[in-house]
Design a protein around this motif. Structure first.
Motif, mmCIF file in Angstrom:
data_model
loop_
_atom_site.group_PDB
_atom_site.id
_atom_site.type_symbol
_atom_site.label_atom_id
_atom_site.label_comp_id
_atom_site.label_asym_id
_atom_site.label_seq_id
_atom_site.Cartn_x
_atom_site.Cartn_y
_atom_site.Cartn_z
ATOM 1 N N GLN A 124 0.828 -1.203 0.000
ATOM 2 C CA GLN A 124 0.000 0.000 0.000
ATOM 3 C C GLN A 124 0.866 1.257 0.000
ATOM 4 N N GLN A 125 1.925 1.238 0.810
ATOM 5 C CA GLN A 125 2.825 2.386 0.822
ATOM 6 C C GLN A 125 3.502 2.584 -0.529
ATOM 7 N N LEU A 126 3.890 1.467 -1.169
ATOM 8 C CA LEU A 126 4.502 1.557 -2.496
ATOM 9 C C LEU A 126 3.529 2.140 -3.509
ATOM 10 N N VAL A 127 2.275 1.687 -3.469
ATOM 11 C CA VAL A 127 1.264 2.216 -4.392
ATOM 12 C C VAL A 127 1.054 3.698 -4.164
ATOM 13 N N GLU A 128 0.976 4.104 -2.878
ATOM 14 C CA GLU A 128 0.781 5.528 -2.583
ATOM 15 C C GLU A 128 1.949 6.358 -3.087
ATOM 16 N N SER A 129 3.173 5.860 -2.904
ATOM 17 C CA SER A 129 4.338 6.614 -3.390
ATOM 18 C C SER A 129 4.344 6.703 -4.908
ATOM 19 N N LEU A 130 3.948 5.615 -5.586
ATOM 20 C CA LEU A 130 3.895 5.647 -7.046
ATOM 21 C C LEU A 130 2.804 6.567 -7.535
ATOM 22 N N GLN A 131 1.675 6.604 -6.830
ATOM 23 C CA GLN A 131 0.593 7.513 -7.211
ATOM 24 C C GLN A 131 1.026 8.961 -7.049
ATOM 25 N N ASP A 132 1.727 9.241 -5.951
ATOM 26 C CA ASP A 132 2.170 10.622 -5.723
ATOM 27 C C ASP A 132 3.162 11.066 -6.773
ATOM 28 N N LYS A 133 3.971 10.138 -7.256
ATOM 29 C CA LYS A 133 5.054 10.515 -8.174
ATOM 30 C C LYS A 133 4.627 10.505 -9.619
ATOM 31 N N ILE A 148 1.025 -1.489 -10.094
ATOM 32 C CA ILE A 148 2.489 -1.485 -9.981
ATOM 33 C C ILE A 148 3.117 -1.960 -11.284
ATOM 34 N N GLN A 149 2.533 -3.017 -11.879
ATOM 35 C CA GLN A 149 3.053 -3.511 -13.157
ATOM 36 C C GLN A 149 2.972 -2.436 -14.240
ATOM 37 N N LYS A 150 1.857 -1.703 -14.258
ATOM 38 C CA LYS A 150 1.681 -0.638 -15.251
ATOM 39 C C LYS A 150 2.731 0.456 -15.066
ATOM 40 N N VAL A 151 2.964 0.849 -13.798
ATOM 41 C CA VAL A 151 3.958 1.895 -13.529
ATOM 42 C C VAL A 151 5.350 1.422 -13.928
ATOM 43 N N ILE A 152 5.668 0.170 -13.631
ATOM 44 C CA ILE A 152 6.989 -0.363 -13.992
ATOM 45 C C ILE A 152 7.161 -0.381 -15.501
ATOM 46 N N MET A 153 6.114 -0.801 -16.234
ATOM 47 C CA MET A 153 6.207 -0.823 -17.698
ATOM 48 C C MET A 153 6.382 0.582 -18.252
ATOM 49 N N ASN A 154 5.635 1.557 -17.679
ATOM 50 C CA ASN A 154 5.792 2.946 -18.132
ATOM 51 C C ASN A 154 7.188 3.464 -17.845
ATOM 52 N N THR A 155 7.708 3.110 -16.662
ATOM 53 C CA THR A 155 9.058 3.559 -16.303
ATOM 54 C C THR A 155 10.100 2.959 -17.238
ATOM 55 N N ARG A 156 9.941 1.671 -17.560
ATOM 56 C CA ARG A 156 10.865 1.046 -18.501
ATOM 57 C C ARG A 156 10.787 1.688 -19.865
#
Length: 579
Positions: A124-133, A148-156
């Motif tokens: 949950q903390q990881l999701v919140e940090s990814l949402q904030d960023k 999380i998978q979507k954010v990682i793919m976008n980051t890659r």
């Protein structure tokens, strides 16, 4: 006779004594009662058929019958119990099962909640940090793992795009760094050692030298690559030179890094440690590069600097290579010029300068005035050979001699000219063509051409017998052509043929008429008009160099810079700095 195990029967009776209303029977093979704990009970009667017990009726009335066969004899054991007692036990078992299930579910829920709370909090903390960023303005996905998978793919994906952009601009950044080094601009933010490592450019020692390459037939090379944009042609030519020179430097165990500086290809050579044959190595690299690139029809003039230590010495090495390259005016093009061979010219110069006394100049003037082309040409050749046959004549003396010969031509033209009608009044333009030559040989050829024209004019001032009317007509035509150029210099398609079509004349013929009247060709007139307009724009600091090149009719800034430098002697950027 039936043998019965009384002890076993008694134990069975005792084991079911808890069933107070139960009837236990022992039957023979004919289902006849041999023994019973409650003979003649009311529960037994519904199951009797004469002397036999009906075992096929499991339930009769309010009673239930259960039986089993003996494992050691033909006897059978039957149990008759009230239905209420049987179902009471079943309900007890069912309730016990329900309670067990409920207790298990509650325990499982509590354990699930406990472990989810302990393990889900980091997610949950990881999701919140990814949402904030990354997704401040986007609704959160209910599936955290998918989010999380979507954010990682976008980051890659972003990382790959950045890597591609860096790969594209790496060469530009590297060239800019080398350019700053060659110009003596020391970076204070990033040490050059770190910068070289980031560009994967190994350094073998603290000793450097510079090799300078000038393509003498660049325009001819462009003509051999039709259908390719001029910028792509430049990149292709520079790529070929870079790969060849850097590979040759590597073969000699040196590190070579090529960049473009001021329309020249420059190779910064970092020499191997304790290199005693560095001079021969540099000359070998230059000679092999010149020989190999001849396969691609590239005509190169190459200059080599001396060896210098430390980053500051790189700027000195570059300046030495530039100074050596200037000597191609004396030594000619397509050669290899080493700074060590020309640096002692100032000391070794003839203390009496060059040979061109007044009586020799007067004799040349007499030949020109007499219209004797052969004598004048032979005499001028004798003067130049006597001076330039020295091993290396200094640039200063070479320029002075050429200027003096040009001055002699000016004197002859003024002596021959007619103030009222002089066909050579536009000689300053021809003088500009002579001075604009890159080498002494080119200047001599231009000077020889002018000499022949002046001698021909002196031999027969009006050999062509052009009528005054035709002279006026040609002069008027030249004025119209000049005005047309001044009105259409912004057109990128403006050239000799286009102007000829406008005046319904063949381009080459019109250019010849124009040159006879003005002393300069149409192409020179176009370039000079554009450069004149560009200088005004630069002085008023209205637009950038790229924008100015487009406004004055050039497709790309590279051509504009080359033409500007040809006629003004400096680049537009330098002109902008001093304006």
């Amino acid at each position: 006779m039936v043998m019965a195990d009384t002890r076993r029967f008694q134990e069975a009776i005792e084991s079911i004594s808890g069933f107070s209303d139960a009837t236990l029977l022992i039957l023979n093979q004919n289902n006849e009662i041999l023994m019973s704990n409650r003979p003649g009970s009311e529960e037994l009667k519904p199951f009797m058929n004469g002397n036999q017990v009906q075992l096929d009726n499991a339930k009769v009335g309010k009673s239930e019958m259960f039986y089993m066969d003996s494992a050691v004899s033909d006897l059978k054991y039957a149990l008759i119990i009230p239905s209420s007692l049987y179902w009471e036990k079943a309900v007890y078992v069912r309730n016990f099962t329900y309670i067990s299930i409920v207790v298990s579910l509650i325990s499982a829920g509590v354990l699930t909640w406990f472990f989810m709370r302990r393990n889900y909090s980091p997610i949950q903390q990881l999701v919140e940090s990814l949402q904030d960023k990354n997704t401040q303005n986007e609704p959160a996905d209910r599936n955290e793992l998918r989010f999380i998978q979507k954010v990682i793919m976008n980051t890659r994906s972003e990382k790959n795009e950045i890597a591609q952009q860096l790969q594209k601009h790496q060469q530009v950044l590297r060239s800019n760094m080398i350019n700053r080094l060659l110009k003596g601009k020391q970076d204070t933010l990033v040490p050059y050692e770190d910068a070289f490592r980031s560009f994967h450019m190994p350094l073998y020692s603290s000793e450097f030298a510079v090799i300078l390459f000038v393509i003498e037939n660049e325009e001819n090379l462009y003509g051999k690559l039709p259908g390719i944009d001029i910028n792509e042609r430049n990149k292709l030519i520079h790529l070929i030179i870079s790969n060849v020179v850097e590979e040759l430097a590597s073969e000699r165990q040196h590190a070579g890094y090529v960049a473009e500086v001021d329309d020249m290809m420059v190779c910064l050579v970092n020499m191997k440690a304790d290199s005693s044959d560095w001079n021969q190595d540099l000359h070998h690299i230059a000679a092999e590069a010149q020989r190999f690139l001849e396969r691609y029809d590239m005509e190169l003039t190459i200059s080599i600097s001396g060896r210098h230590t430390s980053w500051i010495g790189i700027a000195e090495a570059y300046q030495e290579a530039v100074d050596a390259m200037e000597y191609k005016m004396v030594l000619g093009k397509k050669g290899i010029i080493t700074y060590g061979d020309v640096r002692s010219d100032a000391v070794a110069d003839d203390p009496f300068g060059y040979y061109y006394p007044l009586q020799v100049e007067q004799q040349l003037l007499n030949f020109i005035k007499a219209g004797d082309t052969d004598q004048a040409s032979a005499y001028m050749n004798e003067i130049t050979e006597r001076n330039f046959d020295k091993p290396i004549m200094s640039l200063t003396l070479a320029r002075c001699l050429i200027f003096n010969l040009v001055g002699t031509m000016i004197k002859a033209i003024n002596d021959l000219g007619d103030r009222d009608n002089n066909t050579l009044t536009q000689y300053p333009h021809r003088i500009d063509d002579i001075i604009a030559g890159d080498t002494i040989q080119e200047m001599q050829e231009a000077l020889q051409t002018l000499l022949e024209e002046v001698c021909a004019y002196a031999a027969d001032k009006r050999a062509t017998n052009v009528s005054q009317e035709r002279e006026d007509s040609l002069r008027h035509l030249s004025t119209q052509v000049t005005q047309y150029i001044e009105s259409n210099y912004t057109d990128v398609n403006l050239n000799v043929n286009a102007i000829g079509e406008h005046f319904e004349l063949k381009g080459s013929y019109l250019s010849k008429l124009f040159k006879n009247q003005t002393g300069e060709g149409l192409l020179d007139c176009i370039h000079k008009c554009r450069i004149r307009q560009a200088k005004e724009m630069i002085e008023h600091k209205q637009e950038s160099i790229n924008e100015i090149s487009r406004l004055v009719g050039y497709n790309d800034a590279a051509t504009f810079i080359r033409v500007f430098k040809k006629y003004e002697g400096i680049t537009p950027g330098k002109y902008k700095e001093i304006s």
